[in-house]
Motif scaffolding. Structure first.
Motif, PDB file in Angstrom:
ATOM      1  N   ASN A  79       4.260   5.614   3.495  1.00  0.00           N
ATOM      2  CA  ASN A  79       4.183   3.992   3.348  1.00  0.00           C
ATOM      3  C   ASN A  79       3.275   3.914   1.928  1.00  0.00           C
ATOM      4  O   ASN A  79       3.602   3.069   1.085  1.00  0.00           O
ATOM      5  N   GLU A 100       4.629   2.146  -1.567  1.00  0.00           N
ATOM      6  CA  GLU A 100       4.059   1.280  -2.328  1.00  0.00           C
ATOM      7  C   GLU A 100       3.618   1.729  -3.875  1.00  0.00           C
ATOM      8  O   GLU A 100       3.691   0.734  -4.569  1.00  0.00           O
ATOM      9  N   MET A 117      15.044  -3.189   2.333  1.00  0.00           N
ATOM     10  CA  MET A 117      14.033  -2.243   2.214  1.00  0.00           C
ATOM     11  C   MET A 117      15.262  -0.388   2.463  1.00  0.00           C
ATOM     12  O   MET A 117      16.034  -0.638   3.144  1.00  0.00           O
ATOM     13  N   ALA A 152       9.274   4.401   5.556  1.00  0.00           N
ATOM     14  CA  ALA A 152       8.195   4.500   5.247  1.00  0.00           C
ATOM     15  C   ALA A 152       7.470   3.974   6.724  1.00  0.00           C
ATOM     16  O   ALA A 152       7.463   2.809   6.935  1.00  0.00           O
ATOM     17  N   ASN A 204       5.050   2.749   9.523  1.00  0.00           N
ATOM     18  CA  ASN A 204       4.001   1.776   9.250  1.00  0.00           C
ATOM     19  C   ASN A 204       4.508   0.501   8.532  1.00  0.00           C
ATOM     20  O   ASN A 204       3.672  -0.467   8.659  1.00  0.00           O
ATOM     21  N   SER A 205       5.426   0.697   7.709  1.00  0.00           N
ATOM     22  CA  SER A 205       5.989  -0.564   6.930  1.00  0.00           C
ATOM     23  C   SER A 205       6.572  -1.631   7.606  1.00  0.00           C
ATOM     24  O   SER A 205       7.309  -1.366   8.386  1.00  0.00           O
ATOM     25  N   GLN A 206       6.338  -2.707   7.417  1.00  0.00           N
ATOM     26  CA  GLN A 206       6.821  -4.066   7.950  1.00  0.00           C
ATOM     27  C   GLN A 206       7.676  -4.746   6.976  1.00  0.00           C
ATOM     28  O   GLN A 206       8.309  -5.826   7.424  1.00  0.00           O
ATOM     29  N   ARG A 207       8.184  -4.034   5.904  1.00  0.00           N
ATOM     30  CA  ARG A 207       8.997  -4.567   4.820  1.00  0.00           C
ATOM     31  C   ARG A 207      10.345  -4.759   5.387  1.00  0.00           C
ATOM     32  O   ARG A 207      11.013  -3.808   6.005  1.00  0.00           O
ATOM     33  N   ASP A 238       7.251  -7.482  -1.876  1.00  0.00           N
ATOM     34  CA  ASP A 238       6.882  -8.756  -1.092  1.00  0.00           C
ATOM     35  C   ASP A 238       6.176  -9.803  -1.851  1.00  0.00           C
ATOM     36  O   ASP A 238       6.227 -11.032  -1.535  1.00  0.00           O
ATOM     37  N   GLY A 291       0.537  -4.319  -1.901  1.00  0.00           N
ATOM     38  CA  GLY A 291       0.936  -2.837  -2.225  1.00  0.00           C
ATOM     39  C   GLY A 291      -0.547  -2.125  -2.219  1.00  0.00           C
ATOM     40  O   GLY A 291      -0.669  -1.138  -1.757  1.00  0.00           O
ATOM     41  N   ILE A 318      -2.582  -1.313   0.667  1.00  0.00           N
ATOM     42  CA  ILE A 318      -1.863  -0.495   1.530  1.00  0.00           C
ATOM     43  C   ILE A 318      -2.057   0.904   1.123  1.00  0.00           C
ATOM     44  O   ILE A 318      -2.335   1.751   1.866  1.00  0.00           O
ATOM     45  N   GLU A 354      -4.147   3.373   3.797  1.00  0.00           N
ATOM     46  CA  GLU A 354      -3.568   4.464   4.606  1.00  0.00           C
ATOM     47  C   GLU A 354      -3.842   5.809   3.972  1.00  0.00           C
ATOM     48  O   GLU A 354      -3.978   6.638   4.611  1.00  0.00           O
TER      49      GLU A 354
END
Length: 419
Positions: free
Chosen positions: A292, A296, A360, A364, A366-369, A374, A379, A382, A386
């Motif tokens: 993730n 980013e 997307m 990745a 854990n990505s919520q994209r 966004d 970015g 993150i 992480e």
């Protein structure tokens, strides 16, 4: 612009030189071009690129307009000479089209000439004797105020952002319908050209011809590097912790539209990093890098790099203990290294807005994209959070010579104590 029709070229030669046509007689001394002078030829080519799209014809006397031609056995030699001038005597190097053309001389006999199509450049070119522009049929060295204005016009600082500028020599056919149609919505104009203009993926040049913009080419062409030679990611994986050709384990030049470059860059890291596994009591896997965070980081590099810097590509280097990502350009606007995690600024608004409409395309964790970008400035936080949680070390940003941003993400240590 002078078309490819032989009749038009002949008629233009008969009228003589002007702003878009330069004629040159060529002389040889053995296997060497003795005239025109190499530096003078470089000045002429750079002056045209700095001013307007035009044509240079070699094999025609500029004073008498007589078509003398080039000996067939000397054509390759002359072509190599011109190519060498464009690459070695002009800064940044000049991209032009060199063609061997058969044409009728004054007696009606067919002779060979060399035609050089010089596009109006995205950059300001310096030749051996300085910075020149073309005025009518001659070149003139630019005064400091004129030169400063030209640099401003062709840089990111101009009112039209760099990613909205047209790319000389391109046309609508350089953009792929399957790539630009993905940005269409129910409210988009039905007519293709109207839609592309509204999306700023094409625009008219100074002659009114539709050309692809920088952003349009980078997002809707399968091979943007053909026109923008540095628009790719150079990815290299090294054995150990230092660089060296003998240490290379894997290397790839990642090309294509930017969303593809992002996806393939992530795949390169994922395929080359280690994943550690322990049983405690169930199997636990720990990757060297958070994918993730890597995603980013590559998105930021691709979206915010300075595409106006000639000859500088994104460099993605993977080592056993870290990942280094180099992005051309300084930090946008008034941001600093210290404030980079707290502030948001987009150098390329067009590119960022198009990436924000791309679904997307990377796995990745854990990505919520839902989309690649966004545009909320999340970015960098993150990347830091992480990566630090995984490796125990905070990623480092550094500015190199005020012209390149370097990000270092440290690898998670092996739970077994090996490297």
């Amino acid at each position: 612009m002078i078309t490819d029709r032989a009749e038009e070229l002949l008629s233009r030669i008969a009228l003589g030189e002007d702003s878009v046509l330069e004629l040159k007689k060529v002389e040889f001394s053995g296997n060497r071009v003795s005239g025109p002078h190499r530096d003078g030829m470089a000045d002429e080519l750079a002056a045209m690129a700095n001013t307007v799209s035009g044509v240079v014809v070699l094999g025609v006397d500029d004073r008498t307009r007589e078509i003398e031609g080039i000996p067939l056995e000397k054509l390759d030699l002359l072509e190599d000479w011109i190519r060498s001038i464009c690459n070695d005597s002009i800064d940044p190097p000049l991209d032009c089209v060199i063609r061997k053309v058969a044409i009728a001389d004054g007696k009606g006999d067919e002779v060979a000439i060399l035609r050089i199509d010089v596009p109006r450049s995205l950059f300001v070119h310096k030749s051996p004797n300085g910075y020149f522009r073309r005025i009518g049929s001659s070149k003139r060295e630019m005064r400091p105020d004129v030169l400063a204005r030209l640099f401003q016009q062709r840089s990111q600082a101009r009112l039209i952002r760099f990613d909205e500028q047209v790319v000389p020599g391109t046309s609508l056919s350089d953009l792929e319908p399957d790539l630009w149609n993905r940005f269409r919505t129910a409210l988009s104009p039905k007519e293709d050209r109207s839609f592309l203009e509204k999306m700023k993926m094409i625009s008219e040049d100074e002659d009114g011809a539709p050309r692809a913009t920088v952003g349009g080419l980078l997002m809707a062409s399968k091979s943007p590097h053909i026109y923008m030679s540095s628009a790719f990611i150079q990815a290299v994986c090294y054995r150990g912790t230092s660089r060296g050709e003998a240490r290379q384990l894997d290397a790839k030049d990642i090309t294509g539209p930017l969303d593809v470059q992002i996806r393939e860059g992530c795949k390169f890291v994922e395929s080359n990093m280690k994943v550690f596994a322990i049983k405690a009591p169930n199997r636990i896997e720990t990757p060297q890098f958070s994918m993730n965070a890597v995603f980013e980081a590559i998105v930021n590099a691709v979206a915010h790099r300075d595409y106006s810097i000639y000859g500088s590509k994104i460099r993605l280097h993977v080592f056993s203990d870290r990942l280094e990502l180099f992005s051309p350009g300084s930090i946008p606007n008034t941001m600093t290294i210290e404030s980079i995690s707290e502030r948001q600024s987009a150098r390329n608004e067009l590119i960022s807005s198009l990436l924000a409409r791309c679904p997307m395309n990377v796995d990745a964790p854990n990505s919520q994209r839902s989309f690649i970008m966004d545009k909320r400035g999340e970015g960098v936080p993150i990347i830091i959070t992480e990566s630090e949680a995984l490796s125990g070390r905070r990623p480092e940003f550094a500015l190199i010579d005020d012209s390149e941003l370097k990000l270092t993400i440290f690898a998670a240590p092996s739970p077994h104590g090996d490297s």
